[in-house]
Motif scaffolding. Structure first.
Motif, mmCIF file in Angstrom:
data_model
loop_
_atom_site.group_PDB
_atom_site.id
_atom_site.type_symbol
_atom_site.label_atom_id
_atom_site.label_comp_id
_atom_site.label_asym_id
_atom_site.label_seq_id
_atom_site.Cartn_x
_atom_site.Cartn_y
_atom_site.Cartn_z
ATOM 1 N N ILE A 577 0.825 -1.206 0.000
ATOM 2 C CA ILE A 577 0.000 0.000 0.000
ATOM 3 C C ILE A 577 0.860 1.256 0.000
ATOM 4 C CG2 ILE A 577 -1.655 1.356 1.357
ATOM 5 C CD1 ILE A 577 -2.940 -0.939 -0.109
ATOM 6 N N ILE A 578 1.868 1.279 0.854
ATOM 7 C CA ILE A 578 2.659 2.503 1.044
ATOM 8 C C ILE A 578 3.443 2.862 -0.209
ATOM 9 C CG2 ILE A 578 4.658 3.429 2.298
ATOM 10 C CD1 ILE A 578 3.505 2.062 4.810
ATOM 11 N N TYR A 579 4.081 1.888 -0.847
ATOM 12 C CA TYR A 579 4.886 2.215 -2.027
ATOM 13 C C TYR A 579 4.010 2.601 -3.225
ATOM 14 C CZ TYR A 579 9.319 0.992 0.125
ATOM 15 O OH TYR A 579 10.424 0.973 0.931
ATOM 16 N N ARG A 580 2.839 2.030 -3.345
ATOM 17 C CA ARG A 580 1.922 2.466 -4.401
ATOM 18 C C ARG A 580 1.519 3.924 -4.175
ATOM 19 N NH1 ARG A 580 -0.539 -2.025 -7.173
ATOM 20 N NH2 ARG A 580 -2.529 -0.962 -7.470
ATOM 21 N N ASN A 581 1.293 4.281 -2.914
ATOM 22 C CA ASN A 581 0.976 5.672 -2.593
ATOM 23 C C ASN A 581 2.154 6.595 -2.927
ATOM 24 O OD1 ASN A 581 -0.609 7.832 -0.942
ATOM 25 N ND2 ASN A 581 1.395 7.780 0.033
ATOM 26 N N GLN A 582 3.363 6.137 -2.621
ATOM 27 C CA GLN A 582 4.537 6.964 -2.892
ATOM 28 C C GLN A 582 4.753 7.164 -4.387
ATOM 29 O OE1 GLN A 582 4.335 7.896 0.097
ATOM 30 N NE2 GLN A 582 6.498 7.949 0.625
ATOM 31 N N PHE A 583 4.498 6.131 -5.184
ATOM 32 C CA PHE A 583 4.623 6.289 -6.638
ATOM 33 C C PHE A 583 3.580 7.267 -7.180
ATOM 34 C CE2 PHE A 583 6.857 2.054 -6.677
ATOM 35 C CZ PHE A 583 8.036 2.537 -7.207
ATOM 36 N N LEU A 584 2.413 7.289 -6.561
ATOM 37 C CA LEU A 584 1.366 8.216 -6.996
ATOM 38 C C LEU A 584 1.687 9.663 -6.646
ATOM 39 C CD1 LEU A 584 -2.072 6.517 -6.168
ATOM 40 C CD2 LEU A 584 -1.338 7.383 -8.386
ATOM 41 N N ASN A 585 2.191 9.885 -5.435
ATOM 42 C CA ASN A 585 2.273 11.244 -4.896
ATOM 43 C C ASN A 585 3.674 11.803 -4.741
ATOM 44 O OD1 ASN A 585 -0.586 11.265 -4.484
ATOM 45 N ND2 ASN A 585 -0.294 10.083 -2.604
ATOM 46 N N VAL A 586 4.670 10.944 -4.551
ATOM 47 C CA VAL A 586 5.996 11.437 -4.161
ATOM 48 C C VAL A 586 7.033 11.247 -5.256
ATOM 49 C CG1 VAL A 586 7.856 11.229 -2.465
ATOM 50 C CG2 VAL A 586 5.480 10.988 -1.735
ATOM 51 N N TYR A 587 7.264 10.003 -5.658
ATOM 52 C CA TYR A 587 8.403 9.694 -6.522
ATOM 53 C C TYR A 587 8.067 9.843 -8.002
ATOM 54 C CZ TYR A 587 10.357 7.610 -2.283
ATOM 55 O OH TYR A 587 10.826 7.393 -1.019
ATOM 56 N N ALA A 588 9.002 10.434 -8.737
ATOM 57 C CA ALA A 588 8.897 10.532 -10.195
ATOM 58 C C ALA A 588 10.171 9.942 -10.795
ATOM 59 C CB ALA A 588 8.723 11.980 -10.634
ATOM 60 N N PRO A 589 10.080 9.175 -11.872
ATOM 61 C CA PRO A 589 11.285 8.555 -12.447
ATOM 62 C C PRO A 589 12.185 9.588 -13.118
ATOM 63 C CG PRO A 589 9.384 8.129 -13.846
ATOM 64 C CD PRO A 589 8.857 8.827 -12.624
ATOM 65 N N LYS A 590 13.487 9.463 -12.884
ATOM 66 C CA LYS A 590 14.457 10.333 -13.555
ATOM 67 C C LYS A 590 15.027 9.668 -14.800
ATOM 68 C CE LYS A 590 15.954 12.964 -9.489
ATOM 69 N NZ LYS A 590 17.095 13.333 -8.614
ATOM 70 N N TYR A 591 15.073 8.358 -14.779
ATOM 71 C CA TYR A 591 15.555 7.585 -15.917
ATOM 72 C C TYR A 591 14.922 6.213 -15.842
ATOM 73 C CZ TYR A 591 18.767 6.640 -12.061
ATOM 74 O OH TYR A 591 19.290 6.368 -10.827
#
Length: 673
Positions: A577-591
């Motif tokens: 649950i937590i990492y799916r939330n982080q991909f939605l709201n926090v982390y953006a891919p740089k490469y």
């Protein structure tokens, strides 16, 4: 360790998880914390800062859990890339494995272990004062027929894990190829990087490159670009990007202040005009710098060589270009955001020496890290603590204090020391000669994983001197027996470690305590709100090794101490649950590596299986069940043969795309779909 100490650890960590979840549900709604909890949404313009007060901000709400749960794999692929999909599949893969192992372990093996009387009978009336060892395989007497249940479990779980590994490897390989087909052709796919270019007297690097590729690749060669020393130019480009983002941010946010007082006399200036003039000055400096960089004296013996097709680039990459393998060294060109410049000008000898230095540094770090490991092992033993600190004997007799010290504190100390390992390994990988950030991160991921396995698992199991630990592996014949006697004895420590390190680290990932503290410290010194913030990317080299290490503990201990499995499943559910939330709201891919982390996952799981099988062989030997020990022997051989098949079948597609994929264009692929 007593059951009461474990319950104390579970209670403390459960309380911390609830606290983190509650605080997160409130703090994420505060506009001042948007850059901490939803930086990706702010950067993409999907969420705006709200200045008016609303009572709803102070009420925790679980709406973010529902949004994270509803995120589909297709949406995750389109927004965060294939690496994010592979990361989440590591978690779902682990969930499937331990759900299957949990059914066998909790409902079959745990009752069998409890029915033994090798240690002592379980006192269900006073369960909290029982030792955790009575729930492990150590409670079964030698020669017991009940050990055949554990023998069967080892075969069943091995077969199930191998099936899932094959399925995932095949699935991710297909996704990797589809990802290549369905993305638009990128310039770096038609390009290779050539280093260690020999230059004859009287000619430049550019002339040498053109002459070489026109002679040996005349039908496919298109053009080239020589790398120049341009650190000042890179700095100017970076400053220009920041100013452009600030101007765009001001123009898109009408509520932002458009004026500021600057200088000693506090003149009032328009921010857009102010930044626009700065941008013009930087552009003028960039033009002057480019003219200086274009001089041959600034050339580095490296060049990006482009070809007319992706197939032509692949042929040049796979083919040795020179009789001397240290010259005309070719690599696939990284994508622009992935380029790491410092080692472009390094020679073959410098890169080779750098790797040796890194290996020595990793060995020294491993030896130094044994100090906190030994301290932690001392904390788990009250008798040892009383010898070290006789003045604390009266305090250690207090039940709650002894439970916290033996159950919670050791894992917490180990977790704090482990926090510094990923940054150190990333730094060591960065000086190893790689030319792209993704290769640095993959190398750091491998280093962190094997460092964790050695220092947390083997150093804890074989507590003692460094020479003693090394001597164990210098005598391969006795490794299974020594593992079988040492690993079950540390079951209680690793159960507490999963609770402390797993639950707390995952909850703190959601709460983002370090970025939050840094944001609170930085705000008073930030002169205005138009300062551009950087959207973070997920540190795969930190999070993937943690999940894989817990996977190793689960596979190793599922038949030795099945009680570890429910705590592992809680950890994995939280992570899902937590990492799916982080991909939605926090982390953006740089490469994007297009799933190249999966071979690391596969190799780690194979190692975990072989380790578990070696422990099983030694354990059945110690328990005087020679037939079971003999019948386990084919299992590691079959597992390694399965690994070799997967390596031949799938791994080449993760090293480079085949010709069939490169020639088969995106247009023809889409028309078939």
């Amino acid at each position: 360790m007593l059951v009461s100490a474990l319950l104390t650890s579970v209670g403390i960590n459960s309380g911390l998880c609830v606290l983190f979840f509650t605080l997160y549900s409130i703090l994420r709604k505060q506009p001042t914390n948007y850059e901490v909890y939803i930086p990706r949404l702010i950067a993409e313009g999907s969420s705006k800062r709200r200045s008016h007060f609303n009572l709803e901000r102070l009420i925790p709400s679980p709406g973010w859990v529902k949004r994270a749960w509803k995120l589909s794999e297709e949406d995750l692929l389109s927004t965060s890339g294939l690496d994010a999909v592979v990361f989440m599949r590591v978690i779902t893969f682990s969930l499937r494995v331990f759900l299957f192992a949990g059914v066998i372990g909790i409902f079959v093996l745990l009752p069998v272990n409890c029915s033994g009387d090798q240690l002592h009978d379980i006192d269900f009336a006073d369960l909290s004062n029982n030792s955790l060892d009575v729930f492990t395989i150590s409670n079964l007497s030698s020669g017991s027929k009940r050990l055949w249940a554990h023998f069967s479990a080892v075969y069943l779980v091995t077969a199930f894990v191998c099936y899932l590994l094959y399925y995932e490897y095949k699935c991710i390989t297909g996704k990797r190829i589809d990802f290549f087909h369905l993305t638009k052709p990128q310039p770096h796919q038609f390009t290779i990087l050539v280093r260690s270019i020999p230059v004859s007297a009287g000619s430049s690097v550019s002339e040498s490159v053109e002459r070489f590729f026109m002679e040996y690749h005349p039908s496919t060669y298109l053009s080239h670009m020589v790398v120049h020393r341009s650190s000042k130019l890179q700095s100017l480009i970076k400053d220009a990007k920041k100013l452009y983002k600030r101007i765009t941010h001001l123009q898109s946010e009408p509520n932002q202040p458009q004026y500021r007082h600057v200088g000693f006399l506090r003149h009032r200036v328009d921010l857009v005009d102010h930044y626009g003039k700065k941008l013009e000055d930087i552009e003028e400096n960039m033009r002057l710098e480019r003219s200086e960089v274009s001089l041959a004296t600034q050339e580095v013996r490296a060049a990006f060589v482009s070809f007319k097709s992706r197939y032509g680039a692949a042929v040049a990459f796979h083919m040795k270009q020179s009789i001397n393998p240290t010259e005309w060294v070719t690599e696939l060109a990284p994508e622009p955001n992935d380029v790491y410049w410092p080692f472009f000008s390094s020679s073959f000898m410098r890169r080779w020496l750098s790797k040796i230095v890194v290996i020595v540094a990793c060995i020294l770090l491993t030896i130094l890290f044994l100090i906190p490991v030994l301290v932690v092992q001392g904390l788990t033993n009250l008798n040892q603590l009383e010898i070290w600190f006789p003045s604390l004997k009266s305090i250690l007799t207090i039940t709650f204090v002894s439970q916290v010290i033996t159950g919670y504190l050791p894992s917490l100390i180990l977790q704090l020391f482990l926090k510094i390992v990923p940054p150190i390994m990333e730094f060591l990988s960065s000086i190893q000669g790689y030319i792209c950030h993704s290769d640095i991160e993959k190398s750091a991921c491998n280093k962190v994983l094997w460092f964790t396995i050695w220092n947390i698992f083997f150093a804890t199991v074989f507590s003692g001197s460094v020479l003693y630990q090394v001597s164990i592996f210098l005598d391969p014949k006795h490794i299974p027996a020594k593992l079988a006697s040492a690993v079950p004895a540390q079951a209680s420590f690793f159960i507490a470690y999963v609770v402390t390190s797993g639950w707390t680290s995952t909850s703190s990932e959601l709460f983002r305590i370090i970025p939050l503290i840094w944001s609170l410290i930085r705000k008073p010194f930030t002169c205005c709100s138009d300062e551009e913030f950087e959207v973070p990317s997920i540190p795969y080299h930190r999070d993937i090794p943690r999940i894989l290490f817990f996977g190793l503990l689960g596979i190793t201990y599922f038949f030795l101490a099945p009680l570890i499995l429910p705590f592992l499943l809680v950890y994995l559910c939280l992570a899902y649950i937590i990492y799916r939330n982080q991909f939605l709201n926090v982390y953006a891919p740089k490469y994007e590596t297009a799933g190249k982390f999966w071979p690391i996952v596969h190799n780690s799981m194979i190692f975990s299986l072989v380790l578990m099988q070696a422990i099983a062989i030694g354990l059945f030997t110690l328990k005087k069940l020679p037939l079971a020990s003999t019948l386990i022997f084919p299992l590691p051989v079959l597992t390694l043969l399965f690994n070799e098949y997967c390596r031949k079948r799938f791994l080449p597609n993760f090293i480079a795309y085949p010709a069939e994929v490169r020639i088969f264009t995106s247009h023809s692929r889409v028309s078939q779909l």
